[in-house]
Design a protein around this motif. Structure first.
Motif, mmCIF file in Angstrom:
data_model
loop_
_atom_site.group_PDB
_atom_site.id
_atom_site.type_symbol
_atom_site.label_atom_id
_atom_site.label_comp_id
_atom_site.label_asym_id
_atom_site.label_seq_id
_atom_site.Cartn_x
_atom_site.Cartn_y
_atom_site.Cartn_z
ATOM 1 N N VAL A 132 0.846 -1.183 0.000
ATOM 2 C CA VAL A 132 0.000 0.000 0.000
ATOM 3 C C VAL A 132 0.887 1.240 0.000
ATOM 4 C CG1 VAL A 132 -0.163 0.063 2.522
ATOM 5 C CG2 VAL A 132 -1.975 1.093 1.142
ATOM 6 N N GLN A 133 0.390 2.316 -0.550
ATOM 7 C CA GLN A 133 1.145 3.566 -0.544
ATOM 8 C C GLN A 133 1.008 4.259 0.808
ATOM 9 O OE1 GLN A 133 -0.240 5.879 -3.931
ATOM 10 N NE2 GLN A 133 1.437 5.115 -5.192
ATOM 11 N N ALA A 134 1.984 5.072 1.117
ATOM 12 C CA ALA A 134 1.936 5.845 2.354
ATOM 13 C C ALA A 134 0.643 6.671 2.399
ATOM 14 C CB ALA A 134 3.152 6.753 2.457
ATOM 15 N N GLY A 135 0.025 6.687 3.575
ATOM 16 C CA GLY A 135 -1.246 7.367 3.733
ATOM 17 C C GLY A 135 -2.456 6.481 3.511
ATOM 18 N N GLY A 136 -2.217 5.289 3.003
ATOM 19 C CA GLY A 136 -3.300 4.368 2.713
ATOM 20 C C GLY A 136 -3.708 3.544 3.927
ATOM 21 N N SER A 137 -4.623 2.607 3.689
ATOM 22 C CA SER A 137 -5.174 1.783 4.765
ATOM 23 C C SER A 137 -5.154 0.310 4.386
ATOM 24 C CB SER A 137 -6.623 2.195 5.065
ATOM 25 O OG SER A 137 -6.703 3.520 5.503
ATOM 26 N N LEU A 138 -5.081 -0.518 5.411
ATOM 27 C CA LEU A 138 -5.227 -1.957 5.258
ATOM 28 C C LEU A 138 -5.959 -2.483 6.482
ATOM 29 C CD1 LEU A 138 -1.745 -3.329 4.041
ATOM 30 C CD2 LEU A 138 -3.896 -3.382 2.759
ATOM 31 N N ARG A 139 -6.672 -3.586 6.314
ATOM 32 C CA ARG A 139 -7.273 -4.258 7.455
ATOM 33 C C ARG A 139 -6.779 -5.704 7.502
ATOM 34 N NH1 ARG A 139 -13.472 -5.657 9.321
ATOM 35 N NH2 ARG A 139 -13.297 -7.235 7.666
ATOM 36 N N LEU A 140 -6.124 -6.040 8.583
ATOM 37 C CA LEU A 140 -5.667 -7.395 8.797
ATOM 38 C C LEU A 140 -6.713 -8.174 9.574
ATOM 39 C CD1 LEU A 140 -1.939 -6.794 9.841
ATOM 40 C CD2 LEU A 140 -2.934 -6.954 7.547
ATOM 41 N N SER A 141 -6.815 -9.450 9.264
ATOM 42 C CA SER A 141 -7.715 -10.337 9.985
ATOM 43 C C SER A 141 -6.915 -11.496 10.548
ATOM 44 C CB SER A 141 -8.802 -10.886 9.052
ATOM 45 O OG SER A 141 -9.600 -9.858 8.536
ATOM 46 N N CYS A 142 -7.387 -12.017 11.667
ATOM 47 C CA CYS A 142 -6.765 -13.183 12.289
ATOM 48 C C CYS A 142 -7.885 -14.132 12.689
ATOM 49 C CB CYS A 142 -5.938 -12.785 13.500
ATOM 50 S SG CYS A 142 -5.328 -14.183 14.472
#
Length: 123
Positions: free
Chosen positions: A12-22
């Motif tokens: 992802v680019q700086a400033g972006g978002s991600l959602r991790l799942s476990c």
């Protein structure tokens, strides 16, 4: 035994978002507290965040406070890490962890680890 499987990592680019799942399976009732840790190349694994069983208490490392949010859905046996305003220094392998209490998890007292998922933030 508890099995933890992370997903959601990526580039992802700086400033972006991600959602991790476990996703947890097995004797999940032993995972009173869940946490996220990360390890960057050449660095030690570090605490990111933790959440208690009911989800009403959360704890964060100073480096991610205000940008990351940890949550859990016990009906789905899943813990999430929402990561916003990502920075290149957030690049690391992120690990899900299970422990007997939030303070125990924060201090690295982990009963089970996931295999990790790579998060790369480009500048």
């Amino acid at each position: 035994q508890v099995q933890l499987v992370e997903s959601g990592g990526g580039l992802v680019q700086a400033g972006g978002s991600l959602r991790l799942s476990c996703a947890a399976s097995g004797r999940t009732f032993s995972c009173y507290a869940m946490g996220w840790f990360r390890q960057a190349p050449g660095k030690e694994r570090e605490f990111v965040g933790a959440i208690n069983w009911t989800g009403d208490s959360t704890y964060y490392a100073d480096a991610v406070k205000g940008r990351f949010t940890i949550s859990r859905d016990n009906a789905k046996n899943t813990v999430y890490l929402q990561m916003n305003s990502l920075k290149p220094e957030d690049t690391a392998v992120y690990y899900c962890a299970c422990g007997r209490g939030t303070r125990v998890v924060i201090n690295g007292g982990i009963d089970y680890w996931g295999q990790g998922t790579q998060v790369t933030v480009s500048s």
